[in-house]
Design an enzyme around this catalytic site. Structure first.
Site, PDB file in Angstrom:
ATOM      1  N   GLY A 187      -8.247  -7.327   4.801  1.00 35.75           N
ATOM      2  CA  GLY A 187      -9.066  -7.359   6.020  1.00 35.75           C
ATOM      3  C   GLY A 187      -8.453  -8.107   7.188  1.00 35.75           C
ATOM      4  O   GLY A 187      -9.108  -8.298   8.204  1.00 35.75           O
TER       5      GLY A 187
ATOM      6  N   LYS B  54       0.831  -1.204   0.000  1.00 34.26           N
ATOM      7  CA  LYS B  54       0.000   0.000   0.000  1.00 34.26           C
ATOM      8  C   LYS B  54       0.872   1.263   0.000  1.00 34.26           C
ATOM      9  O   LYS B  54       0.665   2.172  -0.806  1.00 34.26           O
ATOM     10  CB  LYS B  54      -0.923  -0.008   1.222  1.00 34.26           C
ATOM     11  CG  LYS B  54      -1.891   1.156   1.250  1.00 34.26           C
ATOM     12  CD  LYS B  54      -2.659   1.193   2.553  1.00 34.26           C
ATOM     13  CE  LYS B  54      -3.562   0.009   2.699  1.00 34.26           C
ATOM     14  NZ  LYS B  54      -4.963   0.314   2.813  1.00 34.26           N
TER      15      LYS B  54
ATOM     16  N   ASP C 277       7.334 -42.270  -1.020  1.00 31.03           N
ATOM     17  CA  ASP C 277       8.067 -43.169  -0.125  1.00 31.03           C
ATOM     18  C   ASP C 277       9.327 -42.513   0.428  1.00 31.03           C
ATOM     19  O   ASP C 277       9.681 -42.719   1.586  1.00 31.03           O
ATOM     20  CB  ASP C 277       8.421 -44.474  -0.858  1.00 31.03           C
ATOM     21  CG  ASP C 277       7.265 -45.460  -0.809  1.00 31.03           C
ATOM     22  OD1 ASP C 277       6.723 -45.661   0.288  1.00 31.03           O
ATOM     23  OD2 ASP C 277       6.888 -45.994  -1.874  1.00 31.03           O
TER      24      ASP C 277
ATOM     25  N   CYS D  33       8.318 -38.868  -9.680  1.00 33.52           N
ATOM     26  CA  CYS D  33       6.943 -39.305  -9.947  1.00 33.52           C
ATOM     27  C   CYS D  33       6.110 -39.394  -8.689  1.00 33.52           C
ATOM     28  O   CYS D  33       5.003 -39.894  -8.706  1.00 33.52           O
ATOM     29  CB  CYS D  33       6.938 -40.619 -10.720  1.00 33.52           C
ATOM     30  SG  CYS D  33       7.718 -41.970  -9.826  1.00 33.52           S
TER      31      CYS D  33
ATOM     32  N   ARG E  96      -3.603  -1.363  -5.866  1.00 34.85           N
ATOM     33  CA  ARG E  96      -2.735  -2.540  -5.751  1.00 34.85           C
ATOM     34  C   ARG E  96      -3.104  -3.497  -6.881  1.00 34.85           C
ATOM     35  O   ARG E  96      -4.222  -3.410  -7.431  1.00 34.85           O
ATOM     36  CB  ARG E  96      -2.916  -3.224  -4.395  1.00 34.85           C
ATOM     37  CG  ARG E  96      -4.315  -3.715  -4.187  1.00 34.85           C
ATOM     38  CD  ARG E  96      -4.546  -4.274  -2.820  1.00 34.85           C
ATOM     39  NE  ARG E  96      -5.969  -4.484  -2.654  1.00 34.85           N
ATOM     40  CZ  ARG E  96      -6.583  -4.689  -1.503  1.00 34.85           C
ATOM     41  NH1 ARG E  96      -5.896  -4.702  -0.399  1.00 34.85           N
ATOM     42  NH2 ARG E  96      -7.870  -4.884  -1.451  1.00 34.85           N
TER      43      ARG E  96
ATOM     44  N   TYR F 116      12.762 -34.318 -15.968  1.00 40.26           N
ATOM     45  CA  TYR F 116      11.318 -34.206 -16.081  1.00 40.26           C
ATOM     46  C   TYR F 116      10.640 -34.367 -14.723  1.00 40.26           C
ATOM     47  O   TYR F 116      11.246 -34.873 -13.775  1.00 40.26           O
ATOM     48  CB  TYR F 116      10.758 -35.254 -17.056  1.00 40.26           C
ATOM     49  CG  TYR F 116      10.897 -36.680 -16.583  1.00 40.26           C
ATOM     50  CD1 TYR F 116       9.911 -37.272 -15.804  1.00 40.26           C
ATOM     51  CD2 TYR F 116      12.027 -37.443 -16.899  1.00 40.26           C
ATOM     52  CE1 TYR F 116      10.045 -38.569 -15.349  1.00 40.26           C
ATOM     53  CE2 TYR F 116      12.169 -38.741 -16.447  1.00 40.26           C
ATOM     54  CZ  TYR F 116      11.170 -39.298 -15.665  1.00 40.26           C
ATOM     55  OH  TYR F 116      11.306 -40.577 -15.198  1.00 40.26           O
TER      56      TYR F 116
ATOM     57  N   MET G 201      -5.679  -7.341   8.936  1.00 40.37           N
ATOM     58  CA  MET G 201      -5.081  -6.511   9.991  1.00 40.37           C
ATOM     59  C   MET G 201      -6.001  -5.333  10.249  1.00 40.37           C
ATOM     60  O   MET G 201      -7.012  -5.166   9.591  1.00 40.37           O
ATOM     61  CB  MET G 201      -3.692  -6.076   9.559  1.00 40.37           C
ATOM     62  CG  MET G 201      -2.692  -7.215   9.625  1.00 40.37           C
ATOM     63  SD  MET G 201      -1.049  -6.714   9.203  1.00 40.37           S
ATOM     64  CE  MET G 201      -1.156  -6.547   7.454  1.00 40.37           C
TER      65      MET G 201
ATOM     66  N   HIS H 284     -15.952  -9.194   1.598  1.00 37.78           N
ATOM     67  CA  HIS H 284     -14.878 -10.069   2.069  1.00 37.78           C
ATOM     68  C   HIS H 284     -14.935 -11.437   1.386  1.00 37.78           C
ATOM     69  O   HIS H 284     -13.938 -11.943   0.879  1.00 37.78           O
ATOM     70  CB  HIS H 284     -14.991 -10.218   3.587  1.00 37.78           C
ATOM     71  CG  HIS H 284     -13.989 -11.159   4.162  1.00 37.78           C
ATOM     72  ND1 HIS H 284     -14.282 -12.471   4.439  1.00 37.78           N
ATOM     73  CD2 HIS H 284     -12.690 -10.993   4.451  1.00 37.78           C
ATOM     74  CE1 HIS H 284     -13.209 -13.059   4.908  1.00 37.78           C
ATOM     75  NE2 HIS H 284     -12.221 -12.187   4.934  1.00 37.78           N
TER      76      HIS H 284
ATOM     77  N   ARG I 131      -3.493   2.812   8.718  1.00 43.63           N
ATOM     78  CA  ARG I 131      -3.811   1.513   8.105  1.00 43.63           C
ATOM     79  C   ARG I 131      -2.565   0.654   7.986  1.00 43.63           C
ATOM     80  O   ARG I 131      -1.468   1.173   7.790  1.00 43.63           O
ATOM     81  CB  ARG I 131      -4.355   1.704   6.683  1.00 43.63           C
ATOM     82  CG  ARG I 131      -5.626   2.475   6.588  1.00 43.63           C
ATOM     83  CD  ARG I 131      -5.890   2.751   5.109  1.00 43.63           C
ATOM     84  NE  ARG I 131      -6.783   3.877   4.933  1.00 43.63           N
ATOM     85  CZ  ARG I 131      -8.089   3.781   4.734  1.00 43.63           C
ATOM     86  NH1 ARG I 131      -8.653   2.617   4.675  1.00 43.63           N
ATOM     87  NH2 ARG I 131      -8.806   4.858   4.585  1.00 43.63           N
TER      88      ARG I 131
ATOM     89  N   SER J 210      14.029 -42.264 -10.990  1.00 41.25           N
ATOM     90  CA  SER J 210      12.808 -41.485 -10.811  1.00 41.25           C
ATOM     91  C   SER J 210      12.536 -41.417  -9.315  1.00 41.25           C
ATOM     92  O   SER J 210      12.374 -42.453  -8.661  1.00 41.25           O
ATOM     93  CB  SER J 210      11.642 -42.127 -11.551  1.00 41.25           C
ATOM     94  OG  SER J 210      10.480 -41.362 -11.343  1.00 41.25           O
TER      95      SER J 210
ATOM     96  N   GLU K 126      13.612 -44.213  -3.688  1.00 40.43           N
ATOM     97  CA  GLU K 126      12.582 -44.015  -2.671  1.00 40.43           C
ATOM     98  C   GLU K 126      13.096 -44.260  -1.263  1.00 40.43           C
ATOM     99  O   GLU K 126      12.346 -44.150  -0.301  1.00 40.43           O
ATOM    100  CB  GLU K 126      11.416 -44.990  -2.906  1.00 40.43           C
ATOM    101  CG  GLU K 126      10.837 -44.929  -4.296  1.00 40.43           C
ATOM    102  CD  GLU K 126       9.748 -45.957  -4.516  1.00 40.43           C
ATOM    103  OE1 GLU K 126       8.584 -45.618  -4.268  1.00 40.43           O
ATOM    104  OE2 GLU K 126      10.076 -47.090  -4.937  1.00 40.43           O
TER     105      GLU K 126
ATOM    106  N   GLY L 188      10.727 -41.378  -6.135  1.00 39.26           N
ATOM    107  CA  GLY L 188       9.399 -41.681  -5.594  1.00 39.26           C
ATOM    108  C   GLY L 188       9.309 -40.945  -4.268  1.00 39.26           C
ATOM    109  O   GLY L 188       9.598 -41.490  -3.210  1.00 39.26           O
ATOM    110  N   THR L 189       8.930 -39.684  -4.371  1.00 39.76           N
ATOM    111  CA  THR L 189       9.013 -38.840  -3.172  1.00 39.76           C
ATOM    112  C   THR L 189       7.908 -39.126  -2.164  1.00 39.76           C
ATOM    113  O   THR L 189       7.950 -38.600  -1.056  1.00 39.76           O
ATOM    114  CB  THR L 189       9.012 -37.351  -3.568  1.00 39.76           C
ATOM    115  OG1 THR L 189       8.099 -37.170  -4.650  1.00 39.76           O
ATOM    116  CG2 THR L 189      10.387 -36.894  -3.969  1.00 39.76           C
TER     117      THR L 189
ATOM    118  N   ARG M 246       6.436 -49.620 -14.226  1.00 36.44           N
ATOM    119  CA  ARG M 246       7.082 -50.005 -12.978  1.00 36.44           C
ATOM    120  C   ARG M 246       6.687 -51.426 -12.624  1.00 36.44           C
ATOM    121  O   ARG M 246       5.515 -51.793 -12.697  1.00 36.44           O
ATOM    122  CB  ARG M 246       6.656 -49.061 -11.857  1.00 36.44           C
ATOM    123  CG  ARG M 246       7.368 -49.375 -10.557  1.00 36.44           C
ATOM    124  CD  ARG M 246       6.973 -48.433  -9.468  1.00 36.44           C
ATOM    125  NE  ARG M 246       5.604 -48.663  -9.032  1.00 36.44           N
ATOM    126  CZ  ARG M 246       4.992 -47.903  -8.132  1.00 36.44           C
ATOM    127  NH1 ARG M 246       5.625 -46.862  -7.631  1.00 36.44           N
ATOM    128  NH2 ARG M 246       3.766 -48.173  -7.752  1.00 36.44           N
TER     129      ARG M 246
HETATM  130  C1  PEP Z   1       6.396 -42.838  -4.562  1.00 35.10           C
HETATM  131  O1  PEP Z   1       6.680 -43.549  -3.602  1.00 35.10           O
HETATM  132  O2  PEP Z   1       6.613 -41.620  -4.589  1.00 35.10           O
HETATM  133  C2  PEP Z   1       5.752 -43.409  -5.742  1.00 35.10           C
HETATM  134  C3  PEP Z   1       5.522 -42.680  -6.815  1.00 35.10           C
HETATM  135  O3  PEP Z   1       5.334 -44.691  -5.663  1.00 35.10           O
HETATM  136  P1  PEP Z   1       4.006 -45.169  -4.913  1.00 35.10           P
HETATM  137  O4  PEP Z   1       3.238 -43.938  -4.532  1.00 35.10           O
HETATM  138  O5  PEP Z   1       3.286 -46.041  -5.863  1.00 35.10           O
HETATM  139  O6  PEP Z   1       4.568 -45.890  -3.741  1.00 35.10           O
HETATM  140 MG    MG Z   2       6.684 -45.722  -3.872  1.00 32.58          MG
END
Ligand code: PEP
Ligand code: MG
Length: 910
Positions: A107, A28, A804, A866, A365, A886, A109, A485, A98, A799, A780, A801-802, A652
């Site tokens: 709104g 502001k 796990d 993935c 703004r 990727y 604050m 609001h 203000r 890849s 993983e 496997g976030t 897989r």
């Molecule tokens: C993972 O573990 O991130 C994954 C993609 O495999 P899944 O979810 O099938 O265990």
């Molecule tokens: Mg997994």
């Protein structure tokens, strides 16, 4: 030591700061300075820096000792510019105070208006304005705000019986109006307002135990402190959590000369957007109220008038527009609109006041907008030459794209029903869900059932409601305009919202809403459908459909891809999902979970063979069952490979622990017993033998293939044969084999031996020289990250496997963490749910290590992700910065990932 500059002046055509200084002056303050520099009419004022807010907190909630000297010095300049003096008994200047943080927190604050009114200045102002009614009206407003914000909230006083001072004073006002038979505040006379002010004073003393300060200086100091204090108020903290705004940004305080929209019929106040914030259409869009102060427009107390013809709708078309009522000032405002859009090159949200036929700009703004509007505006501004390609790409928040990919009401379904009530279309799209009447109920319902679709129905919302608004699929209010609001917040979040459905008589205590002129009653738990694009409400559950037919969407995504360097794939395991993914722009499939084919509709037969295989006693039985299963697996793989012609498809190998597939119902168990020629009791017994205490870390992933290599062999053969057949048909399949849950290269080496053997066999049988494929692994398990250089000796790609990897790194069970993750995030133990967005400092560090170590052994190692986080914009940016090739996410998130990847390339690319 030179003094720290804490106060920045703006006024006339000059300013100490400018529009680039948002971090220091808040949004502001920076924009008020910029508007002065653009020569626009802005009441003079001062911005106290955000750094001062943090100094205030560091100093145990005391103002830094050098602050007020700088404020009083700056005040001299304001007084000069406005030709009035603060605290002057003859021509008193009044001030507003203000908040204004770096990011807009609408709104959340506190604000105090009309500061400086006290017994010393009231007579002078009455004389000067010749309008005692206006002065006493302003005075009672000051008392209400000051008592609430400065004397109660900032002091941390807990209201007695949950009723704050503001409510107590409101009730006095309402009671008085009721006695007199008045409908609106404007009917109150000067004498009556003076009497009310006296009564307010006494009540404040009685309830809060302190006098309302009758001193202009004390009022200003109190207000500045209170605004700083409101940075850590409950609503503000809660909003920051949701919006991920850091706590240490602090808020600036803007102390500005008051101008009055409530001085009679030549005064007014309003808010406007330089373009339509719901659709993006290039029309000036706003609301205004004659003889009112700014808070009246936003509070939804009176239905605001339309700014112009373009803003007229069913609810307000009978009210006079500014275009008709004050054509000259409207023209001046239109000119200002053009100056602002040219300078800011964006859609702006502005606030203005007209004091006795003179227009003042109070704020501008960058305006909040729906995803649809963001996209449409970016493309139109690009067309108008206002912005370039890159800016257009940066203008749409990736998470807002979600809204474009989300359903709208199917017009064919809508034709069959009649809306029971209509309101203003404040947030587009559609929502179907069960009605609740309070934010608490919404939160509680969602806690009980995370899949619940909730419609929050209220008279109006206020900042206390944001938690409930967040968990709701749609919001419906009976009061309020397009800038209320509910409308502002819903639009910011891309949520379906209808406001000002005036025919609804909402009783939040009894949890019912009646519809005037009909006998329809909406009760808690009733299902309603909202068409947020039209503002129509239905008592039936209507059908929904996709909203991607917008041609600007396709064009926008083509520009996005011009800047994107990182690949985007999808997680898909059926030809239908694969087709959907390709339609959304996926360039391959990063994860085909082979087990999913057994859960699909019509999968009873292959599932039966799989179950036979699982319950087999020995290798011979197992091989027999696998042979029966093989044609189904090959058929499904081939169908998806065919859809993905010319694009990579990562298969897989079987991942989940086998007991997941053992039938639980007796009839299915008996059927299986018969097929295997064993007793039902034996089926149950074999199922029990497979039971694991901790299946997430049990016999799953590659471990299945180690124990039963014939399972991997069957899948690998199916994949090679499907590929070879498609090649013979002139297609270009690009399969990749991925091994799950690995922790050592030896597991990869063992599996690779099977791959090599089966590959040779298939090539010989099918008489082909070569099949192009890649062999790789999921990453993983933390150990796999540590030993990534070894893993990369066998794997041609990784890849992450976030899902796990996060589970194994935190030791948080991915299936059970939802019970406690909220406590971690709300208590700020962790910044966000790591299963939704990559935990960059922990899991991310392991990923970074794995990329570097993996590529040290195999420089061309292809790396992707993935896990669920692959479609989260912040995680996509993280993957880009760490050189991933990727990301792979669910089909609906592919456009989001494409945009996030393009934005990362623009922001962080070389
Ligand atoms: C993972 O573990 O991130 C994954 C993609 O495999 P899944 O979810 O099938 O265990
Ligand atoms: Mg997994």
């Amino acid at each position: 030591m030179s003094e720290i500059k804490r106060v920045y002046y703006f006024g006339g055509k000059s300013a100490d700061g400018d529009g680039t200084m948002k971090n220091l002056l808040g949004g502001k303050g920076a924009n008020l300075a910029e508007m002065c520099l653009l020569g626009l009419p802005v009441p003079a004022g001062l911005t106290i820096t955000t750094e001062t807010c943090m100094a205030y907190y560091a100093n145990d909630c005391q103002l830094p000792s050098d602050l007020m000297d700088q404020v009083w010095k700056g005040m001299k300049k304001i007084e000069e510019a406005m030709g009035m003096k603060y605290g002057d008994p003859n021509a008193p200047l009044l001030l507003s105070c203000r908040s204004g943080a770096r990011a807009s927190m609408p709104g959340m604050m506190d604000t105090v208006l009309n500061i400086g009114l006290c017994s010393a200045t009231i007579p002078g102002l009455i004389q000067k304005t010749n309008n005692p009614r206006f002065v006493y009206d302003s005075y009672r407003r000051l008392m209400m705000m000051y008592a609430d914000v400065v004397m109660e909230k900032a002091e941390g006083l807990e209201p007695t019986e949950g009723k704050g001072i503001r409510k107590v004073l409101d009730e006095i006002l309402d009671e008085f109006k009721h006695e007199k038979g008045y409908k609106s505040d404007t009917e109150l006379t000067a004498d009556e307002l003076q009497m009310l002010a006296d009564s307010f004073k006494k009540t404040i003393k009685k309830v809060l135990g302190k006098e309302f300060p009758d001193d202009a200086h004390e009022q200003l100091v109190g207000s500045i402190k209170a605004v700083f204090k409101s940075w850590n108020g409950k609503k503000a903290v809660s909003y920051r959590r949701i919006e991920n705004i850091p706590d240490d940004w602090g808020t600036a305080v803007n102390v500005q000369a008051m101008v009055f929209g409530n001085m009679g019929d030549h005064s007014a106040t309003g808010v406007a957007f330089t373009r339509n914030p719901a659709t993006g259409e290039n029309v000036f869009y706003g609301e205004w109220l004659i003889n009112a102060q700014g808070e009246d427009v936003v509070a939804g107390i009176r239905t605001p008038n339309p700014l112009n013809d373009d803003t007229k709708n069913e609810q307000n078309k009978h009210l006079k527009s500014m275009q008709e009522f004050m054509p000259e000032i409207y023209k001046e405002l239109c000119d200002i609109r053009n100056v602002l859009e040219k300078s800011f090159r964006d859609m702006l949200d502005i606030e203005f006041t007209i004091q006795e036929d003179k227009l003042y700009m109070l704020q501008c703004r960058v305006g909040k907008r729906t995803g649809t509007a963001a996209l449409n505006m970016a493309m139109e501004m690009l067309d108008e030459g206002l912005i370039d390609d890159k800016t257009a790409v940066m203008r749409v928040d990736p998470s807002q794209l979600d809204e474009l990919l989300h359903p709208i009401i199917d017009p064919n379904s809508e034709k069959k029903f009649t809306p029971v009530v209509k309101g203003l279309p404040a947030g587009p799209g559609a929502a179907v869900g069960k009605v609740v009447f309070s934010s608490e109920a919404a939160v509680a319902w969602k806690k009980r059932d995370k899949h619940a679709h909730i419609i929050l129905l209220r008279k109006e919302t206020n900042p206390e409601d944001i938690d409930g608004m967040e968990v709701s699929s749609g919001i419906l209010t009976s009061l309020g305009g397009m800038t209320s609001h509910a409308a502002l917040v819903a639009r910011g979040w891309g949520k379906c919202c209808i406001v000002g459905a005036g025919a609804l008589e909402v009783d939040e205590v009894k949890k019912v809403a009646k519809i005037k002129g009909s006998n329809v009653v909406i009760k808690e738990g009733d299902v309603v459908s909202l068409n947020g694009t039209k503002g129509h409400v239905y008592m039936e559950a209507l059908d929904l459909m996709d909203a991607t037919e917008n041609p600007l969407f396709q064009h926008f995504m083509a520009i996005v891809d011009k800047y994107r360097t990182m690949g985007v794939r999808a997680n898909a395991d059926t030809p239908k999902d694969a087709r959907q993914a390709v339609e959304f722009g996926a360039e391959g499939i990063g994860l085909f979970r082979t087990e999913h084919m057994f859960y699909a509709k019509g999968a009873e037969e292959p599932l039966f063979h799989l179950r036979k295989m699982i319950l087999s006693k020995n290798e011979e039985e197992r091989r027999k069952a696998l042979d029966d299963l093989f044609p189904f697996v090959k058929r499904d793989m081939k169908a998806t490979l065919e859809v993905m012609d010319g694009m990579p498809l990562t298969f897989r190998l079987l991942d989940p622990p086998l007991h997941e597939f053992v039938p639980q119902e007796k009839a299915k168990q008996e059927e299986l017993a018969k097929a295997l020629g064993i007793k039902w009791e034996d089926v149950v017994k074999r199922g029990e033998e497979l039971h694991e205490t901790n299946p997430m870390m049990g016999h799953r992933g590659v471990r299945l293939g180690i124990t039963y290599p014939e399972i991997s062999e069957m899948q690998i053969r199916a994949m090679f044969e499907a590929t070879a057949e498609l090649m013979a048909e002139g297609k270009k399949p690009i399969p990749e084999i991925m091994v799950p849950v690995t922790c050592d290269v030896s597991e990869l080496d063992v599996t690779k031996k099977i791959v090599d053997r089966v590959y040779q066999e298939v090539c010989t049988e099918m008489k082909i020289d070569k099949i192009d494929y890649l062999y790789g692994t999921m990453i993983e398990i933390p150990r796999a990250c540590l030993l990534a250089n070894k893993m990369a000796e066998s794997a041609e790609f990784f890849s992450f496997g976030t899902n796990d990897l996060t589970q194994m790194t935190f030791g948080f069970s991915r299936d059970d963490a939802s019970a406690f993750i909220h406590d971690y995030t709300s208590k700020k133990l962790i910044p966000a749910d790591p299963f939704q967005t990559i935990d960059q400092s922990g899991v991310g560090e392991l990923m970074e290590m794995a990329v570097v170590r993996g590529r040290s052994a195999r420089p061309k190692l292809k790396v992707g992700i993935c896990g669920e986080q692959g479609g989260d914009p912040a995680s996509v940016a993280f993957c880009f910065k760490n050189g991933l090739n990727y990301v792979s996410c669910s089909p609906y998130r592919v456009p989001i990932a494409r945009l996030a990847a393009a934005q990362a390339a623009i922001k962080f690319g070389k």
